[in-house]
Design a protein around this motif. Structure first.
Motif, PDB file in Angstrom:
ATOM      1  N   LYS A 260      45.937  39.654  47.519  1.00  0.00           N
ATOM      2  CA  LYS A 260      44.817  40.457  47.004  1.00  0.00           C
ATOM      3  C   LYS A 260      45.204  41.913  46.782  1.00  0.00           C
ATOM      4  O   LYS A 260      44.783  42.522  45.803  1.00  0.00           O
ATOM      5  N   ASP A 261      45.999  42.469  47.680  1.00  0.00           N
ATOM      6  CA  ASP A 261      46.354  43.886  47.542  1.00  0.00           C
ATOM      7  C   ASP A 261      47.327  44.143  46.395  1.00  0.00           C
ATOM      8  O   ASP A 261      47.611  45.289  46.074  1.00  0.00           O
ATOM      9  N   GLU A 262      47.817  43.104  45.738  1.00  0.00           N
ATOM     10  CA  GLU A 262      48.687  43.248  44.579  1.00  0.00           C
ATOM     11  C   GLU A 262      47.908  43.289  43.267  1.00  0.00           C
ATOM     12  O   GLU A 262      48.464  43.625  42.226  1.00  0.00           O
ATOM     13  N   LEU A 263      46.632  42.927  43.305  1.00  0.00           N
ATOM     14  CA  LEU A 263      45.839  42.827  42.086  1.00  0.00           C
ATOM     15  C   LEU A 263      45.583  44.206  41.473  1.00  0.00           C
ATOM     16  O   LEU A 263      45.456  45.204  42.176  1.00  0.00           O
ATOM     17  N   HIS A 264      45.496  44.209  40.160  1.00  0.00           N
ATOM     18  CA  HIS A 264      45.145  45.420  39.404  1.00  0.00           C
ATOM     19  C   HIS A 264      43.816  45.952  39.911  1.00  0.00           C
ATOM     20  O   HIS A 264      42.903  45.176  40.228  1.00  0.00           O
ATOM     21  N   ARG A 265      43.707  47.245  39.977  1.00  0.00           N
ATOM     22  CA  ARG A 265      42.469  47.897  40.422  1.00  0.00           C
ATOM     23  C   ARG A 265      41.289  47.389  39.595  1.00  0.00           C
ATOM     24  O   ARG A 265      41.312  47.392  38.382  1.00  0.00           O
ATOM     25  N   GLY A 266      40.265  46.895  40.275  1.00  0.00           N
ATOM     26  CA  GLY A 266      39.054  46.419  39.603  1.00  0.00           C
ATOM     27  C   GLY A 266      38.986  44.910  39.438  1.00  0.00           C
ATOM     28  O   GLY A 266      37.915  44.380  39.154  1.00  0.00           O
ATOM     29  N   VAL A 267      40.095  44.217  39.619  1.00  0.00           N
ATOM     30  CA  VAL A 267      40.067  42.761  39.540  1.00  0.00           C
ATOM     31  C   VAL A 267      39.473  42.222  40.835  1.00  0.00           C
ATOM     32  O   VAL A 267      39.852  42.639  41.928  1.00  0.00           O
ATOM     33  N   GLU A 268      38.504  41.328  40.715  1.00  0.00           N
ATOM     34  CA  GLU A 268      37.838  40.727  41.858  1.00  0.00           C
ATOM     35  C   GLU A 268      38.371  39.309  42.053  1.00  0.00           C
ATOM     36  O   GLU A 268      39.113  38.803  41.210  1.00  0.00           O
ATOM     37  N   THR A 269      37.989  38.670  43.141  1.00  0.00           N
ATOM     38  CA  THR A 269      38.434  37.306  43.382  1.00  0.00           C
ATOM     39  C   THR A 269      37.244  36.389  43.640  1.00  0.00           C
ATOM     40  O   THR A 269      36.162  36.843  44.015  1.00  0.00           O
ATOM     41  N   VAL A 270      37.473  35.094  43.412  1.00  0.00           N
ATOM     42  CA  VAL A 270      36.534  34.042  43.787  1.00  0.00           C
ATOM     43  C   VAL A 270      37.315  33.028  44.599  1.00  0.00           C
ATOM     44  O   VAL A 270      38.521  32.861  44.402  1.00  0.00           O
ATOM     45  N   ASP A 271      36.648  32.371  45.524  1.00  0.00           N
ATOM     46  CA  ASP A 271      37.338  31.436  46.412  1.00  0.00           C
ATOM     47  C   ASP A 271      38.001  30.304  45.643  1.00  0.00           C
ATOM     48  O   ASP A 271      39.149  29.966  45.903  1.00  0.00           O
ATOM     49  N   ALA A 272      37.300  29.711  44.715  1.00  0.00           N
ATOM     50  CA  ALA A 272      37.817  28.604  43.908  1.00  0.00           C
ATOM     51  C   ALA A 272      37.218  28.714  42.513  1.00  0.00           C
ATOM     52  O   ALA A 272      35.991  28.751  42.375  1.00  0.00           O
ATOM     53  N   ALA A 273      38.061  28.766  41.506  1.00  0.00           N
ATOM     54  CA  ALA A 273      37.574  28.925  40.133  1.00  0.00           C
ATOM     55  C   ALA A 273      36.588  27.819  39.764  1.00  0.00           C
ATOM     56  O   ALA A 273      35.526  28.091  39.205  1.00  0.00           O
ATOM     57  N   VAL A 274      36.923  26.583  40.075  1.00  0.00           N
ATOM     58  CA  VAL A 274      36.070  25.460  39.694  1.00  0.00           C
ATOM     59  C   VAL A 274      34.691  25.576  40.344  1.00  0.00           C
ATOM     60  O   VAL A 274      33.672  25.350  39.692  1.00  0.00           O
ATOM     61  N   ALA A 275      34.636  25.952  41.604  1.00  0.00           N
ATOM     62  CA  ALA A 275      33.344  26.116  42.280  1.00  0.00           C
ATOM     63  C   ALA A 275      32.549  27.258  41.655  1.00  0.00           C
ATOM     64  O   ALA A 275      31.332  27.145  41.454  1.00  0.00           O
ATOM     65  N   HIS A 276      33.212  28.371  41.346  1.00  0.00           N
ATOM     66  CA  HIS A 276      32.524  29.502  40.723  1.00  0.00           C
ATOM     67  C   HIS A 276      31.961  29.095  39.357  1.00  0.00           C
ATOM     68  O   HIS A 276      30.815  29.433  39.026  1.00  0.00           O
ATOM     69  N   LEU A 277      32.749  28.381  38.582  1.00  0.00           N
ATOM     70  CA  LEU A 277      32.294  27.938  37.264  1.00  0.00           C
ATOM     71  C   LEU A 277      31.098  26.993  37.390  1.00  0.00           C
ATOM     72  O   LEU A 277      30.151  27.089  36.610  1.00  0.00           O
ATOM     73  N   ALA A 278      31.134  26.110  38.380  1.00  0.00           N
ATOM     74  CA  ALA A 278      29.993  25.200  38.607  1.00  0.00           C
ATOM     75  C   ALA A 278      28.744  25.997  38.961  1.00  0.00           C
ATOM     76  O   ALA A 278      27.660  25.748  38.408  1.00  0.00           O
ATOM     77  N   ARG A 279      28.886  26.968  39.862  1.00  0.00           N
ATOM     78  CA  ARG A 279      27.725  27.793  40.242  1.00  0.00           C
ATOM     79  C   ARG A 279      27.136  28.488  39.026  1.00  0.00           C
ATOM     80  O   ARG A 279      25.907  28.540  38.856  1.00  0.00           O
ATOM     81  N   ARG A 280      27.984  29.070  38.211  1.00  0.00           N
ATOM     82  CA  ARG A 280      27.499  29.782  37.027  1.00  0.00           C
ATOM     83  C   ARG A 280      26.759  28.830  36.087  1.00  0.00           C
ATOM     84  O   ARG A 280      25.710  29.188  35.528  1.00  0.00           O
ATOM     85  N   GLN A 281      27.279  27.633  35.895  1.00  0.00           N
ATOM     86  CA  GLN A 281      26.602  26.688  35.012  1.00  0.00           C
ATOM     87  C   GLN A 281      25.264  26.258  35.609  1.00  0.00           C
ATOM     88  O   GLN A 281      24.280  26.108  34.875  1.00  0.00           O
ATOM     89  N   TRP A 282      25.191  26.096  36.905  1.00  0.00           N
ATOM     90  CA  TRP A 282      23.914  25.768  37.558  1.00  0.00           C
ATOM     91  C   TRP A 282      22.921  26.915  37.406  1.00  0.00           C
ATOM     92  O   TRP A 282      21.708  26.701  37.445  1.00  0.00           O
ATOM     93  N   GLU A 283      23.418  28.134  37.242  1.00  0.00           N
ATOM     94  CA  GLU A 283      22.567  29.315  37.034  1.00  0.00           C
ATOM     95  C   GLU A 283      22.292  29.562  35.546  1.00  0.00           C
ATOM     96  O   GLU A 283      21.785  30.607  35.169  1.00  0.00           O
ATOM     97  N   ASN A 284      22.648  28.585  34.712  1.00  0.00           N
ATOM     98  CA  ASN A 284      22.395  28.620  33.262  1.00  0.00           C
ATOM     99  C   ASN A 284      23.260  29.605  32.485  1.00  0.00           C
ATOM    100  O   ASN A 284      22.855  30.087  31.435  1.00  0.00           O
ATOM    101  N   TRP A 285      24.441  29.935  33.005  1.00  0.00           N
ATOM    102  CA  TRP A 285      25.366  30.770  32.261  1.00  0.00           C
ATOM    103  C   TRP A 285      26.032  29.929  31.172  1.00  0.00           C
ATOM    104  O   TRP A 285      26.254  28.726  31.342  1.00  0.00           O
TER     105      TRP A 285
END
Length: 140
Positions: free
Chosen positions: A110-135
């Protein structure tokens, strides 16, 4: 809350407030762009350019997120590749998110990431959550 509980509390139940799990602030549905790409070439710059085009077309009232999965997370490290593409996306209020599972596999901390880049635990789970939220979902 049950209807009886709502009536007793003097409030009416309403629609649930959607939460953005990255920033934990109320948001309306936006656009989530899923990038699963290599760790070389101009792939990331093209992905971020498409996100910028979407940002301009959709306007500031809609959130735009770019979720990077796979070895492409290596391109999100500070000092790697075209930093101006990342800076441009972040300054345009595009949320660039790295998958922590991919980071582990790619050996990125994480400390190697470009300033301002955030993280999510698992891309697939984040994408599922967003779709459930109608994104809206786009994979590039």
């Amino acid at each position: 809350m049950e209807q009886a509980d709502a009536d007793a509390a003097g409030t009416q139940p309403g629609p649930a407030v959607q939460r953005n799990d990255v920033r934990d602030t109320p948001v309306q549905p936006g656009l989530v762009i899923h990038g699963f790409g290599p760790d070389s070439g101009t792939w990331l710059a093209g992905l971020l350019r498409s996100a910028g085009n979407a940002r301009r077309a959709l306007g500031p009232e809609r959130s735009v997120e770019v979720v990077v999965q796979g070895l492409g997370v290596r391109l999100l490290r500070a000092g790697i590749g075209d930093q101006s593409a990342l800076d441009g996306a972040l300054s345009a209020d595009i949320h660039v998110l790295a998958c922590e599972n991919s980071m582990t596999r790619a050996g990125v901390q994480k400390d190697e990431l470009h300033r301002g880049v955030e993280t999510v635990d698992a891309a697939v789970a984040h994408l599922a959550r967003r779709q459930w939220e109608n994104w809206a979902y786009v994979r590039l």
